[in-house]
Design a protein around this motif. Structure first.
Motif, PDB file in Angstrom:
ATOM      1  N   THR A   1       0.815  -1.216   0.000  1.00 20.94           N
ATOM      2  CA  THR A   1       0.000   0.000   0.000  1.00 20.94           C
ATOM      3  C   THR A   1       0.847   1.265   0.000  1.00 20.94           C
ATOM      4  OG1 THR A   1      -1.768  -1.145   1.196  1.00 20.94           O
ATOM      5  CG2 THR A   1      -1.812   1.263   1.209  1.00 20.94           C
ATOM      6  N   SER A   2       1.780   1.366   0.939  1.00 20.93           N
ATOM      7  CA  SER A   2       2.528   2.607   1.102  1.00 20.93           C
ATOM      8  C   SER A   2       3.656   2.780   0.096  1.00 20.93           C
ATOM      9  CB  SER A   2       3.100   2.697   2.526  1.00 20.93           C
ATOM     10  OG  SER A   2       4.033   1.654   2.753  1.00 20.93           O
ATOM     11  N   CYS A   3       4.196   1.675  -0.413  1.00 21.02           N
ATOM     12  CA  CYS A   3       5.367   1.780  -1.290  1.00 21.02           C
ATOM     13  C   CYS A   3       5.047   1.607  -2.769  1.00 21.02           C
ATOM     14  CB  CYS A   3       6.424   0.758  -0.873  1.00 21.02           C
ATOM     15  SG  CYS A   3       6.944   0.918   0.846  1.00 21.02           S
ATOM     16  N   ILE A   4       3.870   1.086  -3.090  1.00 25.48           N
ATOM     17  CA  ILE A   4       3.524   0.871  -4.501  1.00 25.48           C
ATOM     18  C   ILE A   4       2.214   1.561  -4.865  1.00 25.48           C
ATOM     19  CG2 ILE A   4       3.016  -0.842  -6.280  1.00 25.48           C
ATOM     20  CD1 ILE A   4       4.743  -2.827  -4.724  1.00 25.48           C
ATOM     21  N   VAL A   5       1.129   1.158  -4.192  1.00 28.83           N
ATOM     22  CA  VAL A   5      -0.198   1.628  -4.598  1.00 28.83           C
ATOM     23  C   VAL A   5      -0.385   3.126  -4.332  1.00 28.83           C
ATOM     24  CG1 VAL A   5      -2.673   1.390  -4.224  1.00 28.83           C
ATOM     25  CG2 VAL A   5      -1.219  -0.647  -4.301  1.00 28.83           C
ATOM     26  N   ALA A   6      -0.124   3.566  -3.109  1.00 33.99           N
ATOM     27  CA  ALA A   6      -0.327   4.981  -2.781  1.00 33.99           C
ATOM     28  C   ALA A   6       0.529   5.901  -3.641  1.00 33.99           C
ATOM     29  CB  ALA A   6      -0.055   5.215  -1.294  1.00 33.99           C
ATOM     30  N   PRO A   7       1.814   5.604  -3.858  1.00 32.64           N
ATOM     31  CA  PRO A   7       2.597   6.469  -4.747  1.00 32.64           C
ATOM     32  C   PRO A   7       2.037   6.543  -6.166  1.00 32.64           C
ATOM     33  CG  PRO A   7       4.070   5.164  -3.398  1.00 32.64           C
ATOM     34  CD  PRO A   7       2.690   4.636  -3.164  1.00 32.64           C
ATOM     35  N   LEU A   8       1.609   5.409  -6.721  1.00 28.76           N
ATOM     36  CA  LEU A   8       1.042   5.429  -8.067  1.00 28.76           C
ATOM     37  C   LEU A   8      -0.214   6.293  -8.122  1.00 28.76           C
ATOM     38  CD1 LEU A   8       1.430   1.689  -9.139  1.00 28.76           C
ATOM     39  CD2 LEU A   8       2.535   3.656 -10.226  1.00 28.76           C
ATOM     40  N   PHE A   9      -1.107   6.090  -7.157  1.00 32.27           N
ATOM     41  CA  PHE A   9      -2.353   6.859  -7.121  1.00 32.27           C
ATOM     42  C   PHE A   9      -2.077   8.350  -6.939  1.00 32.27           C
ATOM     43  CE2 PHE A   9      -5.589   8.787  -4.290  1.00 32.27           C
ATOM     44  CZ  PHE A   9      -6.646   8.840  -5.190  1.00 32.27           C
ATOM     45  N   GLU A  10      -1.248   8.692  -5.975  1.00 28.65           N
ATOM     46  CA  GLU A  10      -0.998  10.095  -5.672  1.00 28.65           C
ATOM     47  C   GLU A  10      -0.240  10.799  -6.795  1.00 28.65           C
ATOM     48  OE1 GLU A  10       0.898   9.892  -1.882  1.00 28.65           O
ATOM     49  OE2 GLU A  10      -0.970   9.455  -0.805  1.00 28.65           O
ATOM     50  N   GLU A  11       0.700  10.102  -7.419  1.00 31.09           N
ATOM     51  CA  GLU A  11       1.433  10.734  -8.520  1.00 31.09           C
ATOM     52  C   GLU A  11       0.533  10.971  -9.721  1.00 31.09           C
ATOM     53  OE1 GLU A  11       4.292  12.086  -8.162  1.00 31.09           O
ATOM     54  OE2 GLU A  11       4.337  11.303  -6.122  1.00 31.09           O
ATOM     55  N   LYS A  12      -0.325  10.012 -10.022  1.00 27.71           N
ATOM     56  CA  LYS A  12      -1.217  10.171 -11.171  1.00 27.71           C
ATOM     57  C   LYS A  12      -2.244  11.269 -10.925  1.00 27.71           C
ATOM     58  CE  LYS A  12      -2.684   9.053 -15.248  1.00 27.71           C
ATOM     59  NZ  LYS A  12      -1.806   9.212 -16.437  1.00 27.71           N
ATOM     60  N   VAL A  13      -2.867  11.252  -9.773  1.00 29.53           N
ATOM     61  CA  VAL A  13      -3.955  12.189  -9.495  1.00 29.53           C
ATOM     62  C   VAL A  13      -3.435  13.584  -9.143  1.00 29.53           C
ATOM     63  CG1 VAL A  13      -5.854  12.695  -7.914  1.00 29.53           C
ATOM     64  CG2 VAL A  13      -5.561  10.385  -8.805  1.00 29.53           C
ATOM     65  N   VAL A  14      -2.448  13.631  -8.254  1.00 30.76           N
ATOM     66  CA  VAL A  14      -1.999  14.923  -7.736  1.00 30.76           C
ATOM     67  C   VAL A  14      -1.001  15.604  -8.670  1.00 30.76           C
ATOM     68  CG1 VAL A  14      -0.864  16.110  -5.819  1.00 30.76           C
ATOM     69  CG2 VAL A  14      -2.402  14.186  -5.367  1.00 30.76           C
ATOM     70  N   ARG A  15       0.074  14.879  -9.003  1.00 33.34           N
ATOM     71  CA  ARG A  15       1.148  15.542  -9.752  1.00 33.34           C
ATOM     72  C   ARG A  15       1.121  15.282 -11.255  1.00 33.34           C
ATOM     73  NH1 ARG A  15       2.794  15.415  -4.566  1.00 33.34           N
ATOM     74  NH2 ARG A  15       2.828  13.134  -4.590  1.00 33.34           N
ATOM     75  N   HIS A  16       0.028  14.674 -11.727  1.00 31.49           N
ATOM     76  CA  HIS A  16      -0.236  14.676 -13.160  1.00 31.49           C
ATOM     77  C   HIS A  16      -1.503  15.478 -13.436  1.00 31.49           C
ATOM     78  CE1 HIS A  16      -1.686  12.471 -17.017  1.00 31.49           C
ATOM     79  NE2 HIS A  16      -1.173  13.635 -17.282  1.00 31.49           N
TER      80      HIS A  16
END
Length: 220
Positions: free
Chosen positions: A117-132
Motif C-alpha cells: 500500500t505505502s510503497c507501490i499503490v499509494a505512490p502510483l495513485f498520488e502521482e497520477k492524481v496529484v502531480r499529473h
C-alpha cells in the motif's frame, strides 16, 4: 452504442483533468469509508489501485523521459537519498515522540499489505492524481509555480502527521514533472522508496536501538 461508450474518453483539457482528479479523490475517500465499515482487509490499497487504473485509462498520455538503466538507477538513488534525509533530519530527532512498532509485533499479512500500500499503490495513485492531473490542470490556469505551491499544500494538508516533509517532497516531485518530464510511474519510484524508508525506520529502529544499547551500553 456500447462500443462507443467503452471507447469514450474525456478530452485532455485542464478542466477535465481537474474534474477527474477531484472525483477520484472524493470517490476513494467515500469507498474507503464504506469498505472500512465492513472491515474489508486492504480497503485503501483496493480503492486507490482501482482509481489509479481508471485515471490512467482516461488520461494515459503524459510527458515522460525514456526509460533507461541510468534513469532507473537515478530514480532509485534519489528515492533512497531522500528517505535517508528524512530519517536523519526528521525521523531520528523525533524518535522520542514516535510510537514504534517492531517487526516481531506485526503479523506478516499486515506487513505485506503495508509494504504494497505505502510503497507501490499509494505512490502510483498520488502521482497520477496529484502531480499529473491536478498539477497539469492547475498549471494551465495559474502557472507552474503557483500550481506547484497549491498542489503541494493540498498534498501536505492530507498528510496531517507530516505536513512540512510532505509539502517539500511534493515540491520536489512537481519539479521532477515540470523540469525532467518524469511521468507518474517514474515519480512513484522515488515516492515509494521514501515511504519505504519511513516505514522501515518505524519498524526497525527499536531493534537497532536495543542492539546498540546492548553492545555500546548507551541508548541511541
Amino acid at each position: 452504442m456500447i462500443n462507443k461508450i467503452a471507447h469514450w474518453k474525456p478530452r485532455p483539457i485542464a478542466d477535465n483533468r481537474i474534474f477527474v482528479a477531484a472525483i477520484a479523490i472524493v470517490s476513494v475517500g467515500a469507498a474507503q469509508g464504506i469498505l472500512n465499515s465492513f472491515d474489508v482487509f486492504g480497503s485503501k490499497a483496493i480503492t486507490e489501485i482501482l482509481a489509479f487504473f481508471a485515471c490512467a485509462w482516461l488520461f494515459p498520455n503524459e510527458p515522460r523521459r525514456k526509460w533507461s538503466l541510468r534513469l532507473g538507477a537515478g530514480l532509485i538513488a534519489t528515492g533512497l537519498l531522500l528517505g535517508a534525509i528524512w530519517v536523519l533530519f526528521i525521523g531520528f530527532p523525533g524518535r522520542y515522540e514516535t510510537n514504534f512498532t517492531p517487526l516481531t509485533e506485526i503479523p506478516l499479512r499486515f506487513y505485506a499489505l503495508g509494504l504494497v500500500t505505502s510503497c507501490i499503490v499509494a505512490p502510483l495513485f498520488e502521482e497520477k492524481v496529484v502531480r499529473h492531473l491536478l498539477l497539469d490542470g492547475a498549471s494551465y490556469y495559474f502557472g507552474k509555480l503557483a500550481a506547484t505551491i497549491g498542489v503541494s499544500a493540498l498534498f501536505a494538508a492530507v498528510h496531517v502527521d507530516a505536513i512540512v516533509p510532505a509539502f517539500l517532497l511534493s515540491v520536489f516531485l512537481c519539479a521532477g514533472t515540470q523540469f525532467f518530464n518524469l511521468n507518474s510511474a517514474q515519480r512513484s519510484i522515488i515516492h515509494g522508496l521514501v515511504n519505504f524508508s519511513m516505514l522501515h525506520w518505524v519498524i526497525f529502529y527499536p531493534t537497532i536501538r536495543d542492539f546498540l544499547k546492548s553492545t555500546l551500553g548507551s541508548p541511541l
